[in-house]
Scaffold this motif. Sequence first.
Motif, PDB file in Angstrom:
ATOM      1  N   ARG A   1      -3.405   0.268   6.737  1.00  0.00           N
ATOM      2  CA  ARG A   1      -3.990  -0.883   5.814  1.00  0.00           C
ATOM      3  C   ARG A   1      -4.158   0.710   4.748  1.00  0.00           C
ATOM      4  N   ILE A   2      -5.172  -0.625   3.552  1.00  0.00           N
ATOM      5  CA  ILE A   2      -5.272   0.066   2.651  1.00  0.00           C
ATOM      6  C   ILE A   2      -7.231   0.628   2.281  1.00  0.00           C
ATOM      7  N   VAL A   3      -7.524   1.667   1.299  1.00  0.00           N
ATOM      8  CA  VAL A   3      -8.523   1.239   1.125  1.00  0.00           C
ATOM      9  C   VAL A   3      -8.487   1.668  -0.453  1.00  0.00           C
ATOM     10  N   ASP A   4      -8.539   0.946  -0.860  1.00  0.00           N
ATOM     11  CA  ASP A   4      -8.261   0.594  -3.052  1.00  0.00           C
ATOM     12  C   ASP A   4      -9.888   0.016  -4.041  1.00  0.00           C
ATOM     13  N   LEU A   5      -9.934  -0.327  -5.237  1.00  0.00           N
ATOM     14  CA  LEU A   5     -10.410  -0.779  -5.784  1.00  0.00           C
ATOM     15  C   LEU A   5      -9.740  -2.363  -5.645  1.00  0.00           C
ATOM     16  N   VAL A   6     -10.511  -3.035  -5.569  1.00  0.00           N
ATOM     17  CA  VAL A   6     -10.127  -4.571  -5.842  1.00  0.00           C
ATOM     18  C   VAL A   6     -10.823  -5.008  -7.515  1.00  0.00           C
ATOM     19  N   SER A   7     -10.278  -5.844  -8.372  1.00  0.00           N
ATOM     20  CA  SER A   7     -11.056  -6.584  -9.055  1.00  0.00           C
ATOM     21  C   SER A   7     -10.665  -8.145  -9.099  1.00  0.00           C
ATOM     22  N   THR A   8      -9.617  -9.181  -9.352  1.00  0.00           N
ATOM     23  CA  THR A   8      -9.388 -10.113  -9.540  1.00  0.00           C
ATOM     24  C   THR A   8      -8.372 -10.348  -7.722  1.00  0.00           C
ATOM     25  N   GLY A   9      -7.537  -9.516  -7.290  1.00  0.00           N
ATOM     26  CA  GLY A   9      -7.927  -9.675  -5.672  1.00  0.00           C
ATOM     27  C   GLY A   9      -6.133 -10.480  -5.795  1.00  0.00           C
ATOM     28  N   GLU A  10      -5.387 -10.271  -6.747  1.00  0.00           N
ATOM     29  CA  GLU A  10      -3.902 -10.357  -7.365  1.00  0.00           C
ATOM     30  C   GLU A  10      -3.024  -9.561  -7.014  1.00  0.00           C
ATOM     31  N   THR A  11      -3.284  -8.339  -7.397  1.00  0.00           N
ATOM     32  CA  THR A  11      -2.123  -7.109  -7.084  1.00  0.00           C
ATOM     33  C   THR A  11      -2.354  -7.547  -5.304  1.00  0.00           C
TER      34      THR A  11
ATOM     35  N   CYS B   1     -15.795  -3.706  -9.704  1.00  0.00           N
ATOM     36  CA  CYS B   1     -14.687  -4.311  -8.973  1.00  0.00           C
ATOM     37  C   CYS B   1     -15.643  -4.230  -7.564  1.00  0.00           C
ATOM     38  N   ARG B   2     -14.076  -3.879  -6.024  1.00  0.00           N
ATOM     39  CA  ARG B   2     -14.866  -4.044  -5.509  1.00  0.00           C
ATOM     40  C   ARG B   2     -14.124  -2.921  -5.116  1.00  0.00           C
ATOM     41  N   MET B   3     -15.074  -1.874  -3.723  1.00  0.00           N
ATOM     42  CA  MET B   3     -14.010  -0.749  -3.114  1.00  0.00           C
ATOM     43  C   MET B   3     -13.273  -1.447  -2.016  1.00  0.00           C
ATOM     44  N   MET B   4     -12.338  -1.894  -1.150  1.00  0.00           N
ATOM     45  CA  MET B   4     -11.730  -2.550  -0.187  1.00  0.00           C
ATOM     46  C   MET B   4     -11.039  -2.258   1.265  1.00  0.00           C
ATOM     47  N   VAL B   5     -11.041  -2.785   2.168  1.00  0.00           N
ATOM     48  CA  VAL B   5      -9.869  -2.116   3.450  1.00  0.00           C
ATOM     49  C   VAL B   5      -9.468  -3.605   3.313  1.00  0.00           C
ATOM     50  N   ALA B   6      -7.785  -3.072   2.961  1.00  0.00           N
ATOM     51  CA  ALA B   6      -7.322  -4.674   3.428  1.00  0.00           C
ATOM     52  C   ALA B   6      -5.972  -3.940   3.647  1.00  0.00           C
ATOM     53  N   GLU B   7      -5.464  -5.156   4.448  1.00  0.00           N
ATOM     54  CA  GLU B   7      -4.474  -4.855   5.393  1.00  0.00           C
ATOM     55  C   GLU B   7      -3.056  -6.097   5.398  1.00  0.00           C
TER      56      GLU B   7
ATOM     57  N   GLY C   1      -1.515   6.510  -6.372  1.00  0.00           N
ATOM     58  CA  GLY C   1      -0.766   5.456  -7.153  1.00  0.00           C
ATOM     59  C   GLY C   1       0.118   4.663  -6.075  1.00  0.00           C
ATOM     60  N   SER C   2       0.097   3.532  -6.228  1.00  0.00           N
ATOM     61  CA  SER C   2       0.142   2.599  -5.982  1.00  0.00           C
ATOM     62  C   SER C   2       0.456   2.251  -4.284  1.00  0.00           C
ATOM     63  N   ILE C   3      -1.300   2.002  -4.359  1.00  0.00           N
ATOM     64  CA  ILE C   3      -1.342   1.706  -2.653  1.00  0.00           C
ATOM     65  C   ILE C   3      -0.720   1.294  -1.749  1.00  0.00           C
ATOM     66  N   GLU C   4      -1.073  -0.280  -2.544  1.00  0.00           N
ATOM     67  CA  GLU C   4      -0.047  -1.174  -2.147  1.00  0.00           C
ATOM     68  C   GLU C   4       0.376  -1.181  -0.404  1.00  0.00           C
ATOM     69  N   LEU C   5       1.476  -0.271  -1.932  1.00  0.00           N
ATOM     70  CA  LEU C   5       3.081  -0.099  -1.245  1.00  0.00           C
ATOM     71  C   LEU C   5       2.648   0.402   0.304  1.00  0.00           C
ATOM     72  N   GLY C   6       1.739   1.061   0.822  1.00  0.00           N
ATOM     73  CA  GLY C   6       1.903   1.680   2.203  1.00  0.00           C
ATOM     74  C   GLY C   6       2.294   0.811   3.073  1.00  0.00           C
ATOM     75  N   PRO C   7       1.375  -0.243   3.254  1.00  0.00           N
ATOM     76  CA  PRO C   7       1.207  -1.243   4.211  1.00  0.00           C
ATOM     77  C   PRO C   7       2.940  -1.620   4.225  1.00  0.00           C
ATOM     78  N   LEU C   8       3.655  -2.003   3.233  1.00  0.00           N
ATOM     79  CA  LEU C   8       4.876  -2.216   3.248  1.00  0.00           C
ATOM     80  C   LEU C   8       5.412  -1.522   3.899  1.00  0.00           C
ATOM     81  N   VAL C   9       5.707  -0.320   3.371  1.00  0.00           N
ATOM     82  CA  VAL C   9       6.934   0.174   3.756  1.00  0.00           C
ATOM     83  C   VAL C   9       6.417   0.775   5.687  1.00  0.00           C
ATOM     84  N   GLY C  10       5.350   0.989   6.189  1.00  0.00           N
ATOM     85  CA  GLY C  10       5.220   0.951   6.973  1.00  0.00           C
ATOM     86  C   GLY C  10       4.681   2.656   7.205  1.00  0.00           C
ATOM     87  N   LEU C  11       4.360   3.479   5.917  1.00  0.00           N
ATOM     88  CA  LEU C  11       3.654   4.034   5.768  1.00  0.00           C
ATOM     89  C   LEU C  11       2.186   4.280   6.680  1.00  0.00           C
ATOM     90  N   SER C  12       1.528   2.874   6.648  1.00  0.00           N
ATOM     91  CA  SER C  12       0.473   3.201   7.057  1.00  0.00           C
ATOM     92  C   SER C  12      -0.523   1.551   7.268  1.00  0.00           C
TER      93      SER C  12
END
Length: 213
Positions: A158-168, A95-101, A145-156
């Motif tokens: 961007r995120i740094v997390d592992l990405v495999s297919t990118g579907e999440t 998988c890849r460790m990515m910065v996402a936004e 856990g649920s790192i993707e939630l951070g930007p959705l609720v205004g906590l951050s």
Amino acid sequence: MNNQLTIAIPKGRILTESIELFAKIGIHLESMLEDSRKLIFEYPEQNLRALIVRATDVPTYVEYGCADLGIVGKDTLLEQDKDLYEPLDLKFGYCRMMVAEPVNLAKSDDPGRWSHIRVATKYPHVAEKYFASKGVQAEIIKLYGSIELGPLVGLSERIVDLVSTGETLRQNGLVEVETIAEITTRLVVNRASLKTKHQRIRGIIDGLEKIIS
């Protein structure tokens, strides 16, 4: 001298693939896959025992010599930076460790112009080192856990997390921006064990190397 080896392996997909790999070099740990709450498996006929531990604990068990060998993802090794010998990339669990936004932010964003950002991640050490190397002041927020939630609720932003297919990421309106590291599963060895049980450990390393090369 006690030549028994202890191997620490995390539960889940890594356990299954590790056992399949070890079987190819004559080390049989199949009983670890049985539905059981056991954490220690003894294999006296192979002069071996195996431990089931949390993935994040594998480096600690190996560093302190409670296990001679361990199987663990490179993401955990990067985050913890333990004093271990890492002889082999086992080449599974990619998988890849990515910065996402968020998609909307990415439309007008230029990572080259980042100066101060807020990032949510399970990997604060890796994230801090990465952004510092780019001269970016990053406020790191540790989540479990649920790192993707951070930007959705205004906590951050961007995120740094592992990405495999990118579907999440896609399902949560996020896109990959930068790659920090490519991640695979690694074999790690206690440094003292490598000296005291050198011949046996070297045989395992060489055997696995032939299988995965």
